[in-house]
Design an enzyme around this catalytic site. Structure first.
Site, PDB file in Angstrom:
ATOM      1  N   GLU A  21       8.591  -2.556  -9.499  1.00  9.38           N
ATOM      2  CA  GLU A  21       7.498  -2.146  -8.577  1.00  9.38           C
ATOM      3  C   GLU A  21       7.389  -3.451  -7.721  1.00  9.38           C
ATOM      4  O   GLU A  21       7.354  -4.639  -8.425  1.00  9.38           O
ATOM      5  CB  GLU A  21       6.125  -2.222  -9.131  1.00  9.38           C
ATOM      6  CG  GLU A  21       5.043  -1.823  -8.672  1.00  9.38           C
ATOM      7  CD  GLU A  21       5.189  -0.591  -7.701  1.00  9.38           C
ATOM      8  OE1 GLU A  21       5.885   0.313  -7.989  1.00  9.38           O
ATOM      9  OE2 GLU A  21       4.334  -0.485  -6.753  1.00  9.38           O
ATOM     10  N   GLU A  28       5.499  -3.711   2.198  1.00  6.06           N
ATOM     11  CA  GLU A  28       6.657  -4.205   1.596  1.00  6.06           C
ATOM     12  C   GLU A  28       7.967  -3.639   1.777  1.00  6.06           C
ATOM     13  O   GLU A  28       8.862  -4.194   1.984  1.00  6.06           O
ATOM     14  CB  GLU A  28       6.342  -3.799   0.178  1.00  6.06           C
ATOM     15  CG  GLU A  28       5.276  -4.887  -0.507  1.00  6.06           C
ATOM     16  CD  GLU A  28       4.571  -4.352  -1.672  1.00  6.06           C
ATOM     17  OE1 GLU A  28       3.465  -4.915  -2.149  1.00  6.06           O
ATOM     18  OE2 GLU A  28       4.953  -3.242  -2.161  1.00  6.06           O
ATOM     19  N   ASP A  63      -0.011   0.144  -8.032  1.00  6.41           N
ATOM     20  CA  ASP A  63       0.542   0.234  -9.556  1.00  6.41           C
ATOM     21  C   ASP A  63       0.488   1.481 -10.154  1.00  6.41           C
ATOM     22  O   ASP A  63       1.442   2.135 -10.848  1.00  6.41           O
ATOM     23  CB  ASP A  63       0.155  -0.869 -10.586  1.00  6.41           C
ATOM     24  CG  ASP A  63       0.276  -2.111  -9.632  1.00  6.41           C
ATOM     25  OD1 ASP A  63       1.142  -2.513  -8.720  1.00  6.41           O
ATOM     26  OD2 ASP A  63      -0.430  -3.058  -9.824  1.00  6.41           O
TER      27      ASP A  63
END
Ligand code: 8BR
Ligand code: GLC
Length: 489
Positions: free
Chosen positions: A281, A312, A470
């Site tokens: 992750e 990201e 998450d």
């Protein structure tokens, strides 16, 4: 696009995945856990903070784009940048003065489990996996208290050179400090004004000030490494926290040493169970050398699955030499769904992955290698399940069990998400990646890959946004492995 149909698919997928979870033997979740001090920024907080500085000082500091928080002005600059764009960011600080300053000048509303591995361990434990093994190299007594009290949650404990699995509260290391991060959550529509420049915050998001105390090390205990078999049986590992690796250490070691030992751990895990799947992750990594090393040396070729958000994706593409694509992803963001798809595909190829799961506000895309053992319908169920978890986490802040996760079923699918998918439809059909009908199912068939795309549920006024990514990645990855095991059982 038929929204009602997607609502129905969400509900069916949720209960379908719930039945599948018992097929999992266990999951390892490492490495980062910390305490998140969460502060919801109000208008009054913001004007008080701005009042502590000259407006021009703040504006000048924004121009320097600080990549580390060394003083309060760096903090103000990054807060402004994050709020102006509505983009999440995580900025390290190596100095405890900023912690004191934030305590004195801002304070926090509440503290809860933070760090991707901490959040994921608690979530998977609450989803009733048979066994969740957390591993946090710097587990302090205070930190251990933030793990849920459940009998399926373990942490390695070294006693007389031997590794035992115990609850984290019985496995902490004495005399270790705690890592506390500051999470500044801000809301959509907050009006910001400084030195005559005004903007309105475009969406709920947060800035993270990540403490990096000197003792924070990315080392796996020698005994744990040597007796890694003691944590088995496990079917998967979710790894995160590599961002704390530094270029150089006081003892002369460099990031290269830490990257090499991280890879050794992954390879050893895979040798102990060749079917094991590894997910990383990703998060915000300010240092470009470290970001590149994590991507090209730890993730590429060693890992199967990658989870990340849109910022990201852009940041990863940027250090991998795809500046133009990176720019398109970051500039258009939610509306640049085509660039996002191309970017995620590029990551799958460059990093030799089996799966890249991108979560965005309103939709998720998952790019897959051809020949993956699950069907696209099964992959779709996995993503839909994670959309429910995201919604439940946004409503409640935390998910303590399946019943609490069901709250997510009540959240409506995002209209913006549906629109993004509609924008993408023609691109896919024109390039013969799928027929219109296949697109309505969320299935895309590329020449060298497949993909699944779903609209997701979005909560109007989330309790907090930190940690939702998450929950999405963990829910989807655990569900995927569970389905893979169900198939061969
Ligand atoms: P990261 O934590 O990795 O940035 O992931 C955040 C994810 O949380 C986003 O990609 C988005 O899918 C999800 N999310 C956010 Br932010 N706000 C949400 C909300 N209000 N409801 C549901 N999901 C949300
Ligand atoms: C990062 C941050 C941590 C936060 C987590 C949420 O790990 O360091 O503070 O809880 O992201 O995803």
């Amino acid at each position: 696009m038929d929204v009602q149909e997607w609502e129905q698919r969400h509900t069916e997928a949720f209960y379908n995945v719930k039945e599948t979870i018992p097929y999992l033997d266990g999951m390892l979740v490492a490495y980062n856990s910390n305490i998140d001090a969460i502060k919801h920024l109000t208008e009054a907080d913001l004007s008080r903070l701005i009042g502590l500085f000259k407006d021009t000082e703040i504006i000048e500091r924004i121009e320097t784009y600080p990549r580390e928080i060394k003083d309060p002005l760096d903090f103000m600059a990054r807060l402004f940048i994050s709020m102006r764009e509505g983009k999440a960011a995580e900025i390290p600080t190596h100095n405890s003065d900023i912690h004191e300053w934030l305590k004195d000048h801002l304070g926090f509303d509440y503290a809860r489990m933070g760090g991707q591995a901490g959040i994921i361990s608690n979530l998977l434990s609450s989803l009733e996996l048979k066994k969740v093994v957390a591993y946090i190299p710097w587990l302090s007594q205070e930190q251990a208290e933030y793990f849920v009290d459940a009998d399926n949650l373990f942490h390695p404990k070294i006693e007389n050179g031997k590794v035992f699995l115990k609850h984290p509260r019985e496995a902490f290391k004495p005399n270790i400090g705690s890592k506390v991060n500051w999470i500044i959550e801000y809301s959509k529509n907050l009006e910001v004004s400084c030195d005559g420049r005004n903007f309105t915050v475009p969406r709920d998001n947060r800035l993270i000030i990540s403490s990096r105390p000197k003792w924070l090390r990315f080392d796996v205990d020698k005994e744990v490494y040597e007796q890694l078999d003691s944590i088995f049986p496990i079917d998967g590992a979710m790894l995160s926290g590599y961002q704390i690796i530094k270029e150089e250490y006081e003892d002369g070691s460099t990031y290269k040493d830490h990257v090499a030992s991280s890879v050794q751990v992954i390879e050893k895990l895979k040798s102990l169970n060749p079917e094991l799947r590894i997910h990383v992750e990703l998060t915000s990594i300010q240092n470009r050398i470290i970001r590149k090393a994590i991507l090209t040396e730890i993730i590429a070729k060693h890992v199967h699955s990658l989870g990340l958000d849109t910022v990201e994706v852009a940041n990863a593409l940027n250090v991998l030499g795809h500046e133009e694509l990176s720019y398109l992803v970051i500039m258009k963001e939610e509306y640049g769904i085509t660039s996002l798809y191309q970017g995620a595909l590029q990551l799958l190829k460059d990093l030799s992955l089996e799966r890249v799961h991108v979560h965005s506000l309103g939709f998720y895309i998952c790019i897959l290698v051809k020949g993956h053992p699950l069907t696209l319908k099964e992959h779709r169920d996995v993503l839909l399940f994670s959309s429910i978890l995201a919604a439940a986490k946004a409503v409640r802040g935390d998910i303590g069990n399946f019943m609490e996760a069901e709250v997510g079923l009540e959240v409506p699918i995002s209209n913006d998400g549906i629109e993004s998918l509609d924008d993408f439809k023609l691109y896919c059909v024109d390039r013969k990646l799928c027929t219109l009908e296949e697109f309505e199912y969320g299935y895309i068939y590329g020449p060298d890959h497949d993909a699944v795309i779903i609209p997701t549920k979005v909560v109007n006024k989330p309790k907090a946004t930190v940690g939702i990514g998450d929950a999405i990645s963990a829910g989807a990855f655990a569900a995927m492995i569970a389905k893979m095991k169900q198939k061969i059982s």
